[in-house]
Design a protein around this motif. Structure first.
Motif, PDB file in Angstrom:
ATOM      1  N   SER A  28     -13.057  -3.149   3.449  1.00 14.61           N
ATOM      2  CA  SER A  28     -13.317  -4.048   2.506  1.00 14.61           C
ATOM      3  C   SER A  28     -14.010  -3.456   1.400  1.00 14.61           C
ATOM      4  CB  SER A  28     -14.029  -5.403   3.012  1.00 14.61           C
ATOM      5  OG  SER A  28     -13.979  -6.363   2.173  1.00 14.61           O
ATOM      6  N   GLY A  29     -15.107  -4.071   0.903  1.00 16.12           N
ATOM      7  CA  GLY A  29     -15.829  -3.166  -0.204  1.00 16.12           C
ATOM      8  C   GLY A  29     -16.393  -1.898   0.228  1.00 16.12           C
ATOM      9  N   ALA A  30     -16.537  -1.412   1.455  1.00 16.46           N
ATOM     10  CA  ALA A  30     -16.906  -0.254   1.767  1.00 16.46           C
ATOM     11  C   ALA A  30     -15.734   0.654   1.713  1.00 16.46           C
ATOM     12  CB  ALA A  30     -17.447  -0.102   3.409  1.00 16.46           C
ATOM     13  N   GLY A  31     -14.426  -0.080   1.712  1.00 15.35           N
ATOM     14  CA  GLY A  31     -13.048   0.599   1.778  1.00 15.35           C
ATOM     15  C   GLY A  31     -13.202   1.196   0.044  1.00 15.35           C
ATOM     16  N   SER A  32     -13.476   0.452  -0.723  1.00 18.64           N
ATOM     17  CA  SER A  32     -13.409   0.799  -2.223  1.00 18.64           C
ATOM     18  C   SER A  32     -14.469   1.791  -2.278  1.00 18.64           C
ATOM     19  CB  SER A  32     -13.926  -0.541  -3.023  1.00 18.64           C
ATOM     20  OG  SER A  32     -13.019  -1.584  -2.949  1.00 18.64           O
ATOM     21  N   HIS A  33     -15.776   1.709  -1.528  1.00 15.26           N
ATOM     22  CA  HIS A  33     -16.742   2.865  -1.682  1.00 15.26           C
ATOM     23  C   HIS A  33     -16.070   4.047  -1.039  1.00 15.26           C
ATOM     24  CE1 HIS A  33     -20.512   4.382  -2.161  1.00 15.26           C
ATOM     25  NE2 HIS A  33     -20.685   4.840  -0.622  1.00 15.26           N
ATOM     26  N   THR A  34     -15.479   4.119  -0.106  1.00 11.92           N
ATOM     27  CA  THR A  34     -14.768   5.010   0.303  1.00 11.92           C
ATOM     28  C   THR A  34     -14.014   6.038  -0.368  1.00 11.92           C
ATOM     29  OG1 THR A  34     -15.034   4.169   2.621  1.00 11.92           O
ATOM     30  CG2 THR A  34     -13.159   5.856   2.339  1.00 11.92           C
ATOM     31  N   VAL A  35     -13.190   5.094  -1.426  1.00 16.22           N
ATOM     32  CA  VAL A  35     -12.325   5.885  -2.154  1.00 16.22           C
ATOM     33  C   VAL A  35     -12.976   6.337  -3.338  1.00 16.22           C
ATOM     34  CG1 VAL A  35     -10.675   5.011  -4.155  1.00 16.22           C
ATOM     35  CG2 VAL A  35     -10.165   4.418  -1.706  1.00 16.22           C
ATOM     36  N   LEU A  36     -13.828   5.638  -3.773  1.00 11.23           N
ATOM     37  CA  LEU A  36     -14.806   6.189  -4.940  1.00 11.23           C
ATOM     38  C   LEU A  36     -15.554   7.294  -4.533  1.00 11.23           C
ATOM     39  CD1 LEU A  36     -15.967   5.687  -7.883  1.00 11.23           C
ATOM     40  CD2 LEU A  36     -17.791   4.127  -6.698  1.00 11.23           C
ATOM     41  N   MET A  37     -16.243   7.535  -3.369  1.00  7.85           N
ATOM     42  CA  MET A  37     -17.030   8.588  -2.900  1.00  7.85           C
ATOM     43  C   MET A  37     -15.945   9.934  -2.800  1.00  7.85           C
ATOM     44  SD  MET A  37     -20.114   8.575  -2.654  1.00  7.85           S
ATOM     45  CE  MET A  37     -20.251  10.096  -1.800  1.00  7.85           C
ATOM     46  N   THR A  38     -14.831   9.560  -2.254  1.00  6.09           N
ATOM     47  CA  THR A  38     -13.726  10.771  -2.042  1.00  6.09           C
ATOM     48  C   THR A  38     -13.389  11.252  -3.352  1.00  6.09           C
ATOM     49  OG1 THR A  38     -12.989   9.581   0.027  1.00  6.09           O
ATOM     50  CG2 THR A  38     -11.671  11.291  -0.815  1.00  6.09           C
ATOM     51  N   ALA A  39     -13.328  10.521  -4.294  1.00  6.73           N
ATOM     52  CA  ALA A  39     -12.876  11.005  -5.665  1.00  6.73           C
ATOM     53  C   ALA A  39     -13.872  11.809  -6.219  1.00  6.73           C
ATOM     54  CB  ALA A  39     -12.562   9.809  -6.710  1.00  6.73           C
ATOM     55  N   LEU A  40     -15.533  11.434  -5.795  1.00 13.37           N
ATOM     56  CA  LEU A  40     -16.230  12.271  -6.522  1.00 13.37           C
ATOM     57  C   LEU A  40     -17.136  13.342  -5.885  1.00 13.37           C
ATOM     58  CD1 LEU A  40     -18.285   8.930  -7.953  1.00 13.37           C
ATOM     59  CD2 LEU A  40     -16.933  10.424  -9.250  1.00 13.37           C
ATOM     60  N   ASP A  41     -16.811  13.297  -4.508  1.00 11.40           N
ATOM     61  CA  ASP A  41     -17.702  14.125  -3.846  1.00 11.40           C
ATOM     62  C   ASP A  41     -16.345  15.221  -3.002  1.00 11.40           C
ATOM     63  OD1 ASP A  41     -19.402  15.918  -2.057  1.00 11.40           O
ATOM     64  OD2 ASP A  41     -20.683  14.141  -2.326  1.00 11.40           O
ATOM     65  N   ASP A  42     -16.414  16.414  -3.368  1.00 12.29           N
ATOM     66  CA  ASP A  42     -15.389  17.330  -2.835  1.00 12.29           C
ATOM     67  C   ASP A  42     -15.966  17.616  -1.351  1.00 12.29           C
ATOM     68  OD1 ASP A  42     -13.671  17.020  -4.987  1.00 12.29           O
ATOM     69  OD2 ASP A  42     -14.688  18.801  -5.800  1.00 12.29           O
ATOM     70  N   ALA A  52      -8.530  -2.489   1.687  1.00 10.21           N
ATOM     71  CA  ALA A  52      -9.349  -2.516   0.419  1.00 10.21           C
ATOM     72  C   ALA A  52      -8.552  -2.156  -0.897  1.00 10.21           C
ATOM     73  CB  ALA A  52     -10.487  -1.492   0.600  1.00 10.21           C
ATOM     74  N   ILE A  53      -7.490  -1.398  -0.869  1.00 12.97           N
ATOM     75  CA  ILE A  53      -7.290  -0.624  -2.115  1.00 12.97           C
ATOM     76  C   ILE A  53      -5.618  -1.484  -2.471  1.00 12.97           C
ATOM     77  CG2 ILE A  53      -6.301   1.129  -3.177  1.00 12.97           C
ATOM     78  CD1 ILE A  53      -9.426   1.079  -2.574  1.00 12.97           C
ATOM     79  N   SER A  54      -5.543  -1.826  -3.779  1.00 10.03           N
ATOM     80  CA  SER A  54      -4.285  -2.337  -4.285  1.00 10.03           C
ATOM     81  C   SER A  54      -4.513  -2.114  -5.821  1.00 10.03           C
ATOM     82  CB  SER A  54      -3.970  -3.592  -3.980  1.00 10.03           C
ATOM     83  OG  SER A  54      -4.681  -4.543  -4.649  1.00 10.03           O
ATOM     84  N   SER A  55      -3.385  -2.076  -6.652  1.00  8.95           N
ATOM     85  CA  SER A  55      -3.429  -1.957  -7.940  1.00  8.95           C
ATOM     86  C   SER A  55      -3.526  -3.244  -8.482  1.00  8.95           C
ATOM     87  CB  SER A  55      -1.681  -1.475  -8.249  1.00  8.95           C
ATOM     88  OG  SER A  55      -0.932  -2.284  -7.998  1.00  8.95           O
ATOM     89  N   TYR A  56      -3.719  -4.244  -8.050  1.00 10.01           N
ATOM     90  CA  TYR A  56      -3.919  -5.754  -8.582  1.00 10.01           C
ATOM     91  C   TYR A  56      -5.177  -6.044  -8.064  1.00 10.01           C
ATOM     92  CZ  TYR A  56      -1.000  -6.565  -4.349  1.00 10.01           C
ATOM     93  OH  TYR A  56      -0.607  -6.484  -2.988  1.00 10.01           O
ATOM     94  N   PHE A  57      -5.982  -5.508  -7.549  1.00  9.10           N
ATOM     95  CA  PHE A  57      -7.372  -5.937  -7.232  1.00  9.10           C
ATOM     96  C   PHE A  57      -8.402  -4.722  -7.240  1.00  9.10           C
ATOM     97  CE2 PHE A  57     -10.840  -7.186  -4.162  1.00  9.10           C
ATOM     98  CZ  PHE A  57     -10.951  -8.476  -4.499  1.00  9.10           C
ATOM     99  N   TYR A  58      -9.280  -5.122  -8.269  1.00 12.50           N
ATOM    100  CA  TYR A  58     -10.253  -4.068  -8.530  1.00 12.50           C
ATOM    101  C   TYR A  58     -11.579  -4.086  -7.748  1.00 12.50           C
ATOM    102  CZ  TYR A  58      -7.332  -2.923 -12.474  1.00 12.50           C
ATOM    103  OH  TYR A  58      -6.289  -2.281 -13.257  1.00 12.50           O
ATOM    104  N   GLY A  59     -11.907  -5.067  -6.916  1.00 13.93           N
ATOM    105  CA  GLY A  59     -13.087  -5.122  -5.987  1.00 13.93           C
ATOM    106  C   GLY A  59     -13.849  -6.512  -6.499  1.00 13.93           C
ATOM    107  N   GLY A  60     -13.867  -7.239  -5.542  1.00 16.63           N
ATOM    108  CA  GLY A  60     -14.194  -8.627  -5.941  1.00 16.63           C
ATOM    109  C   GLY A  60     -15.872  -8.875  -6.051  1.00 16.63           C
ATOM    110  N   THR A 106      -8.206   3.100 -15.824  1.00 16.86           N
ATOM    111  CA  THR A 106      -7.855   3.387 -14.432  1.00 16.86           C
ATOM    112  C   THR A 106      -7.934   2.264 -13.692  1.00 16.86           C
ATOM    113  OG1 THR A 106      -8.186   5.100 -12.880  1.00 16.86           O
ATOM    114  CG2 THR A 106     -10.076   4.243 -13.906  1.00 16.86           C
ATOM    115  N   ASP A 107      -7.329   2.660 -12.204  1.00 12.22           N
ATOM    116  CA  ASP A 107      -7.467   1.366 -11.256  1.00 12.22           C
ATOM    117  C   ASP A 107      -7.832   1.876 -10.094  1.00 12.22           C
ATOM    118  OD1 ASP A 107      -4.830   2.457 -10.280  1.00 12.22           O
ATOM    119  OD2 ASP A 107      -4.033   0.644 -11.008  1.00 12.22           O
ATOM    120  N   ASN A 108      -8.113   1.076  -8.914  1.00 15.33           N
ATOM    121  CA  ASN A 108      -8.562   1.965  -7.769  1.00 15.33           C
ATOM    122  C   ASN A 108      -7.413   2.768  -7.022  1.00 15.33           C
ATOM    123  OD1 ASN A 108     -10.949   0.687  -7.880  1.00 15.33           O
ATOM    124  ND2 ASN A 108     -10.552  -0.984  -6.556  1.00 15.33           N
ATOM    125  N   VAL A 109      -6.077   2.479  -7.308  1.00 15.36           N
ATOM    126  CA  VAL A 109      -5.229   3.408  -6.570  1.00 15.36           C
ATOM    127  C   VAL A 109      -5.096   4.581  -7.274  1.00 15.36           C
ATOM    128  CG1 VAL A 109      -2.633   3.510  -5.973  1.00 15.36           C
ATOM    129  CG2 VAL A 109      -3.841   1.135  -6.085  1.00 15.36           C
TER     130      VAL A 109
END
Length: 452
Positions: free
Chosen positions: A279-293, A303-311, A327-330
């Motif tokens: 859920s919200g931690a799934g959005s956070h999972t994606v964001l953290m992975t993008a930012l931290d190598d 959590a993730i779809s192109s038509y939902f940006y996090g509620g 950009t979007d979450n995908v």
């Protein structure tokens, strides 16, 4: 005669209200009643939701069908309807983060048209990453407190141990969690971050305990921790603070500080680092992975779809989605490539169409690196929005494959579900919270602004 005068007065009043001088202004409730009668539908709403609201140019917003009419009438008021069943709707507020599926897909297609190979995609990532950090106000990072983590005594169970840990991420601001580790492990072991999602009972939930204990039994240290103003963090902040935009930045900073600590441990294998959340931690999972190598594998769940940006503003409150001409979450999930990534989706939420459009896009990005097989999707069409046993099994399989863990050890029948109080760092009533800990969002804002 009196009746005739009364009728003429009503006509005059109606005429006085319904012309261009008054903007054809009508009370929203009257407009909704008229729409219901005209189109033979039912719209559920409370008096409070429509009180004091008016629709300008009301009659000019009508269209031949009910749904288009409702869209034209409600959009200027930041309202919309949700269809509950045939000819029945529920009035609700406009949701900036939830798009119609077709619009979300079209937006991802627009984004994807900007690159066609690894070189062009790497250039896109190089644009997005610093912009996202700036949008989060995390470039540069605030100074790290010099304090040592606060650690409770270890608790021993069948094949794993647990101890609670609080890490000071800003002066007087703590992120709290429980570190699950394999019993009697030797050598260096993988590290798996487990941020908690937006479900009742936070990280104390049985499904969260099952997951982290199972990962520990498999051979990893799994850190289960609270999001901002969530769980034990509510000793310092109100639950309402979780829905403030700054929560998004504080959560990213918290995960960075957690990873700093865990990777400093002598038994941590810095080459085998994962993250999973739902859920919200799934959005956070994606964001953290993008930012931290430092994160090598990731598994966002439901959590993730192109038509939902996090509620929740903690997922979408800071302007990260404005980066790179939007950009979007995908696309942010694609920034993990070519690192292994599992996306778990279901049929009961906004991930319901993952296999149809968003997953093929991710496969295309991974194919730029000839790593097509390193992104996977487990879709559970008959299930809903949770971190249930089938979602956990998919995560166990994935983490075992890429972090070289013992999948056979993930036996949930051997896991002890602890009482909530056992998982607190600062005591049942917060009596062990350090004296210098700050309290309230106003203090946090002042501290945050001073750190920039």
């Amino acid at each position: 005669m009196i009746r005739l005068l009364f009728c003429l007065l009503l006509v005059q009043c109606a005429y006085a209200q319904q012309n261009s001088d008054s903007g054809y202004k009508k009370p929203l409730q009257d407009v909704l009643v008229d729409i219901q009668n005209r189109f033979g539908i039912k719209i559920r709403y409370t008096d409070a939701e429509v009180a004091g609201r008016y629709v300008t140019y009301a009659d000019w917003r009508y269209r031949p069908d009910a749904e288009t009419t409702l869209e034209k009438v409600l959009a200027p008021l930041d309202l919309k309807v949700r269809k509950e069943k045939e000819k029945q709707y529920r009035l609700t507020t406009f949701e900036y983060y939830r798009w119609p599926v077709a619009e979300g897909w079209a937006e991802l297609d627009r984004i994807a048209a900007q690159y066609h190979n690894e070189q062009e995609w790497e250039a896109r990532k190089a644009l997005l990453k610093p912009c996202i950090l700036q949008a989060l106000q995390l470039s540069p990072l605030p100074a790290k407190p010099a304090s040592a983590p606060i650690i409770t005594p270890v608790r021993k169970f069948d094949g794993y141990t647990v101890r609670n840990i609080a890490i000071e991420i800003l002066p007087g601001v703590y992120v709290n969690g429980s570190l699950y580790a394999p019993a009697g492990s030797k050598g260096r072991i993988p590290v798996i971050l487990n941020p908690d999602g937006h479900w009742k009972d936070q990280r104390y939930r049985p499904d969260c305990q099952y997951r982290c204990a199972a990962l520990a039994r498999m051979g990893a240290m799994a850190f289960s921790y609270d999001l901002f103003a969530w769980g034990e963090s509510q000793l310092q902040f109100d639950e309402a603070d979780h829905r403030r935009s700054l929560a998004m930045s504080i959560q990213v900073l918290g995960s960075i500080r957690i990873l700093d600590y865990l990777l400093s441990l002598p038994d941590a294998d810095t080459s085998r680092v994962g993250i999973t959340g739902g859920s919200g931690a799934g959005s956070h999972t994606v964001l953290m992975t993008a930012l931290d190598d430092r994160i090598k594998v990731s598994a966002p769940v439901v959590a993730i779809s192109s038509y939902f940006y996090g509620g929740c503003p903690c997922e979408s409150g800071m302007p990260v989605h404005g980066c790179g001409n939007r950009t979007d979450n995908v696309e942010i999930a694609a920034m993990a490539a070519p690192r292994p990534q599992l996306l778990v989706s279901d049929g009961g939420d906004w991930t319901d169409k993952m296999p149809e459009h968003d997953y093929p896009y991710l496969q295309k990005i991974y194919s730029y690196y000839d790593q097509f097989s390193k992104v996977s999707n487990v879709h559970l069409p008959a299930e809903g929005h949770d971190f249930g046993v089938n979602k956990r099994k998919a995560v166990y399989d994935f983490m075992a494959q890429y972090l070289k863990l013992n999948r056979n050890a993930a036996d949930e029948t051997k896991i002890t579900i602890e009482q909530v109080v056992a998982m607190y760092v600062f005591g049942e009533k917060g009596e062990k919270l350090p004296p210098h800990a700050i309290h309230g969002f106003a203090q946090l804002e002042k501290l945050w602004n001073a750190s920039h």
